[in-house]
Write a protein that holds these residues in place. Structure first.
Motif, PDB file in Angstrom:
ATOM      1  N   SER A 166       0.837  -1.188   0.000  1.00  0.00           N
ATOM      2  CA  SER A 166       0.000   0.000   0.000  1.00  0.00           C
ATOM      3  C   SER A 166       0.877   1.244   0.000  1.00  0.00           C
ATOM      4  O   SER A 166       2.086   1.173   0.135  1.00  0.00           O
ATOM      5  CB  SER A 166      -0.898  -0.007   1.245  1.00  0.00           C
ATOM      6  OG  SER A 166      -0.114   0.235   2.385  1.00  0.00           O
ATOM      7  N   SER A 167       0.214   2.418  -0.071  1.00  0.00           N
ATOM      8  CA  SER A 167       0.964   3.670  -0.075  1.00  0.00           C
ATOM      9  C   SER A 167       1.684   3.902   1.244  1.00  0.00           C
ATOM     10  O   SER A 167       2.615   4.670   1.317  1.00  0.00           O
ATOM     11  CB  SER A 167       0.036   4.840  -0.390  1.00  0.00           C
ATOM     12  OG  SER A 167      -0.965   4.936   0.592  1.00  0.00           O
ATOM     13  N   ALA A 168       1.270   3.250   2.301  1.00  0.00           N
ATOM     14  CA  ALA A 168       1.919   3.414   3.589  1.00  0.00           C
ATOM     15  C   ALA A 168       3.102   2.479   3.752  1.00  0.00           C
ATOM     16  O   ALA A 168       3.818   2.539   4.733  1.00  0.00           O
ATOM     17  CB  ALA A 168       0.919   3.178   4.723  1.00  0.00           C
TER      18      ALA A 168
ATOM     19  N   SER B  26      -8.246   3.625   4.301  1.00  0.00           N
ATOM     20  CA  SER B  26      -7.999   4.992   3.865  1.00  0.00           C
ATOM     21  C   SER B  26      -7.444   5.066   2.451  1.00  0.00           C
ATOM     22  O   SER B  26      -7.074   6.133   1.991  1.00  0.00           O
ATOM     23  CB  SER B  26      -7.045   5.685   4.840  1.00  0.00           C
ATOM     24  OG  SER B  26      -5.793   5.053   4.805  1.00  0.00           O
ATOM     25  N   LEU B  27      -7.381   3.957   1.740  1.00  0.00           N
ATOM     26  CA  LEU B  27      -6.795   3.943   0.417  1.00  0.00           C
ATOM     27  C   LEU B  27      -7.571   4.826  -0.567  1.00  0.00           C
ATOM     28  O   LEU B  27      -6.984   5.663  -1.237  1.00  0.00           O
ATOM     29  CB  LEU B  27      -6.703   2.507  -0.107  1.00  0.00           C
ATOM     30  CG  LEU B  27      -5.897   2.313  -1.373  1.00  0.00           C
ATOM     31  CD1 LEU B  27      -4.469   2.785  -1.178  1.00  0.00           C
ATOM     32  CD2 LEU B  27      -5.906   0.847  -1.776  1.00  0.00           C
TER      33      LEU B  27
ATOM     34  N   HIS C 184      -7.729  12.349  -2.665  1.00  0.00           N
ATOM     35  CA  HIS C 184      -7.065  13.594  -2.282  1.00  0.00           C
ATOM     36  C   HIS C 184      -5.895  13.889  -3.213  1.00  0.00           C
ATOM     37  O   HIS C 184      -5.734  15.021  -3.684  1.00  0.00           O
ATOM     38  CB  HIS C 184      -6.585  13.510  -0.825  1.00  0.00           C
ATOM     39  CG  HIS C 184      -6.287  14.832  -0.214  1.00  0.00           C
ATOM     40  ND1 HIS C 184      -5.110  15.517  -0.465  1.00  0.00           N
ATOM     41  CD2 HIS C 184      -7.011  15.623   0.610  1.00  0.00           C
ATOM     42  CE1 HIS C 184      -5.128  16.650   0.191  1.00  0.00           C
ATOM     43  NE2 HIS C 184      -6.272  16.739   0.856  1.00  0.00           N
ATOM     44  N   ALA C 185      -5.076  12.871  -3.495  1.00  0.00           N
ATOM     45  CA  ALA C 185      -3.927  13.054  -4.391  1.00  0.00           C
ATOM     46  C   ALA C 185      -4.393  13.472  -5.788  1.00  0.00           C
ATOM     47  O   ALA C 185      -3.785  14.344  -6.422  1.00  0.00           O
ATOM     48  CB  ALA C 185      -3.114  11.769  -4.464  1.00  0.00           C
TER      49      ALA C 185
ATOM     50  N   LEU D 269      -5.324  13.965   7.054  1.00  0.00           N
ATOM     51  CA  LEU D 269      -6.654  13.716   7.604  1.00  0.00           C
ATOM     52  C   LEU D 269      -7.354  12.535   6.932  1.00  0.00           C
ATOM     53  O   LEU D 269      -8.287  11.969   7.503  1.00  0.00           O
ATOM     54  CB  LEU D 269      -7.534  14.957   7.481  1.00  0.00           C
ATOM     55  CG  LEU D 269      -7.257  16.076   8.465  1.00  0.00           C
ATOM     56  CD1 LEU D 269      -8.169  17.264   8.190  1.00  0.00           C
ATOM     57  CD2 LEU D 269      -7.438  15.601   9.881  1.00  0.00           C
ATOM     58  N   CYS D 270      -6.923  12.161   5.745  1.00  0.00           N
ATOM     59  CA  CYS D 270      -7.541  11.018   5.049  1.00  0.00           C
ATOM     60  C   CYS D 270      -7.451   9.749   5.882  1.00  0.00           C
ATOM     61  O   CYS D 270      -8.305   8.863   5.763  1.00  0.00           O
ATOM     62  CB  CYS D 270      -6.896  10.800   3.680  1.00  0.00           C
ATOM     63  SG  CYS D 270      -7.266  12.103   2.499  1.00  0.00           S
ATOM     64  N   ASP D 271      -6.435   9.654   6.738  1.00  0.00           N
ATOM     65  CA  ASP D 271      -6.284   8.483   7.602  1.00  0.00           C
ATOM     66  C   ASP D 271      -7.424   8.368   8.614  1.00  0.00           C
ATOM     67  O   ASP D 271      -7.648   7.293   9.168  1.00  0.00           O
ATOM     68  CB  ASP D 271      -4.942   8.521   8.341  1.00  0.00           C
ATOM     69  CG  ASP D 271      -3.762   8.366   7.399  1.00  0.00           C
ATOM     70  OD1 ASP D 271      -3.950   7.812   6.291  1.00  0.00           O
ATOM     71  OD2 ASP D 271      -2.662   8.805   7.759  1.00  0.00           O
TER      72      ASP D 271
END
Length: 180
Positions: free
Chosen positions: A33-35, A45-46, A52-53, A134-136
């Motif tokens: 994942s991105s994290a 949160s994906l 958002h990106a 904040l998306c998290d």
């Protein structure tokens, strides 16, 4: 290109975490994942992170006439559904079905704005321009049974007046700074 209904309000938030590359965070073939952890660890949160990106890239990459943040940075709107599904969705969400995109917005608790200057846009209290951290805080809703679906069909009316101006929210939701 900035349009009268789309406005870039804030510079990108300064965070201490390294930003993932588009290839790593948006390709379906990636096993991480991105994290940088397992896909299940950040799957809640994906979608909001990708969304958002995509919105942050809209003005930089010249597709802010298709989708963009609205004035104030608390809502966004898709202005050209045909171009959004053919050009933007495959690049950022690996799909072309607008109904699936809307379903994801609903599953993550985004509210459609029905009245006011942001009519037709979508908002979430933890989805703000320039504050990707904040998306998290946005989580996927649990599946609803048929009784909950019947009640949900009586939607409440949402107005852009229900959302505070970005200037008030940016102070309340500063991105956390990692301390060592």
């Amino acid at each position: 290109m900035i349009h009268s209904h789309c406005e870039t309000m804030l510079p990108p938030a300064n965070t201490t975490a390294a930003k993932p590359t588009r290839a790593a965070s948006f390709s379906s073939g990636s096993s991480t994942s991105s994290a940088g952890s397992s896909p299940a660890a950040s799957s809640s949160s994906l979608f909001p992170t990708k969304l958002h990106a995509m919105l942050e890239a809209a003005s930089r990459e010249g597709f802010d006439d298709v989708v963009c943040w609205l004035h104030g940075g608390t809502t966004f709107k898709v202005m050209d559904i045909a171009r959004f599904t053919s050009d933007v969705m495959p690049k950022y969400f690996n799909q072309r079905k607008y109904k699936s995109f809307l379903r994801q917005l609903n599953l993550y608790g985004f509210q459609r704005i029905h009245h006011g200057p942001h009519k037709g846009g979508y908002a979430h209290k933890f989805f703000l321009q320039g504050v990707p951290a904040l998306c998290d805080k946005i989580s996927k809703a649990a599946p609803k049974g048929k009784h909950e679906l019947a009640r949900a069909s009586h939607r409440r009316v949402v107005s852009s007046d229900n959302y505070a101006p970005m200037s008030m929210l940016s102070e309340a939701f500063e991105a956390p700074v990692a301390s060592e």
